[in-house]
Design an enzyme around this catalytic site. Structure first.
Site, PDB file in Angstrom:
ATOM      1  N   SER A 129       0.823  -1.203   0.000  1.00  0.00           N
ATOM      2  CA  SER A 129       0.000   0.000   0.000  1.00  0.00           C
ATOM      3  C   SER A 129       0.860   1.257   0.000  1.00  0.00           C
ATOM      4  CB  SER A 129      -0.901   0.011   1.233  1.00  0.00           C
ATOM      5  OG  SER A 129      -1.530   1.263   1.414  1.00  0.00           O
ATOM      6  N   TYR A 154      -2.617   0.208  10.096  1.00  0.00           N
ATOM      7  CA  TYR A 154      -2.759  -0.409   8.779  1.00  0.00           C
ATOM      8  C   TYR A 154      -1.444  -0.350   8.011  1.00  0.00           C
ATOM      9  CZ  TYR A 154      -3.996  -0.903   3.853  1.00  0.00           C
ATOM     10  OH  TYR A 154      -4.025  -1.292   2.542  1.00  0.00           O
TER      11      TYR A 154
END
Length: 322
Positions: A129, A154
């Protein structure tokens, strides 16, 4: 041969599977239909895939070791893995970190354990990501940049996946490629992401909360471009065992206020905006440097937001019966 896709009911996973089936590949797809957002959307994504005889679906949680590792015996023909399953969402990871570690760290580890057990495996491709760039201030983000300062749980879990993959490549001689996706949007997109949130709020006349007082910028990447990039990488593993990292993004950071203007135009309605300060875990701006991705795979994004957002709105209205 056969490609295993984790998170096949997800936004990107379902469309990667569709593209692979369209070119004649065999696909084994797994998903656990996590209730993070309405699973009805996930079922709808998978339904057309299950009509294809070359597609096999298994309902499995990637963090559940026993059924995952038995896949090496049940499907020894798998020669490529596209690992896309993850617990998404930056803000929720701050308040509920446990599920992120369970899925994104333990789950990633289990998928790596499966990968090393597949004797025919040629390439392990997985989704990282843009969040891993965290507090980095130099833009655009380069895959070679240090990523030591994640600003959300995250992001930390996705960076953990990169580091674990590096270790497994060293120990078990895998060919692995990590793809740092940048704000993917388009038809069948997640309802927790800003494009869906903006469209729904404008359609219903509700306020849109604009964080960072409206100054945030994002690299919005159209899903068809991301699918094409993922397949280009899948088809070109390294010649020797090793671990590579690449950015997949539009390479064009867009002001959020411009994105909202495009939604207003596509929906024919004005947005109601509330300016808010940034929240913990939020990044002010993201932008991908895709120089290496272009060079090594001949991939370049084609769909600008001026084209992609109307396409998303067209799907959004059809899916919601508007």
């Amino acid at each position: 041969m056969t490609i295993l896709i984790t998170g096949v009911a997800g936004f990107v996973g379902s469309q990667v599977a569709r593209a692979l089936l369209a070119r004649g590949e065999r696909v084994v797809g797994i998903d656990n239909f996590s209730p993070y957002y309405d699973p009805v959307l996930k079922f709808a994504r998978v339904k057309p895939l299950r009509d294809n005889k070359a597609f096999t679906f298994l309902e499995v949680d990637i963090a559940d070791r026993e059924p995952m590792l038995t896949l090496a015996e049940q499907h020894p023909e798998v020669d490529r893995i596209i690992h896309l399953a993850a617990q998404p969402g930056v803000r929720q990871s701050v308040t509920d970190p446990y599920v992120y570690v369970q899925t994104n760290v333990m789950g990633h580890l289990v998928v790596l354990e499966l990968a090393r057990r597949l004797s025919r495996l040629k390439h392990f491709v997985y989704a990282s990501s843009s969040s891993v760039y965290g507090a980095n201030s130099r833009l655009p983000f380069r895959a070679a940049d240090r990523v030591d300062h994640p600003v959300s749980v995250y992001a930390a879990t996705k960076r953990s996946g990169e580091l674990m993959t590096e270790t497994y490549v060293h120990l078990h001689k895998l060919r692995a490629t990590g793809l740092r996706y940048f704000t993917v949007y388009g038809p069948w997109g997640r309802p927790d992401m800003s494009p869906y949130i903006f469209a729904k709020a404008i359609q219903e006349g509700r306020p849109i909360k604009l964080y960072h007082l409206g100054f945030a910028k994002r690299d919005f990447s159209y899903v068809d471009d991301i699918v094409a990039g993922t397949l280009a990488v899948l088809d070109k593993p390294a010649q020797e065992p090793g671990h590579r990292l690449y950015n997949l993004g539009a390479a064009d950071s867009e002001e959020i206020v411009h994105i909202i203007e495009l939604f207003e135009k596509a929906l024919g309605k004005k947005a109601v905006v509330e300016l808010r300060p940034g929240e913990p875990g939020d990044m002010l701006e993201t932008a991908a440097d895709i120089t290496e991705t272009r060079r090594d795979f001949g991939w370049t994004p084609k769909v600008a937001v001026e084209e992609g957002i109307p396409k998303f709105v067209e799907w959004f209205k059809a899916y919601n019966g508007l």
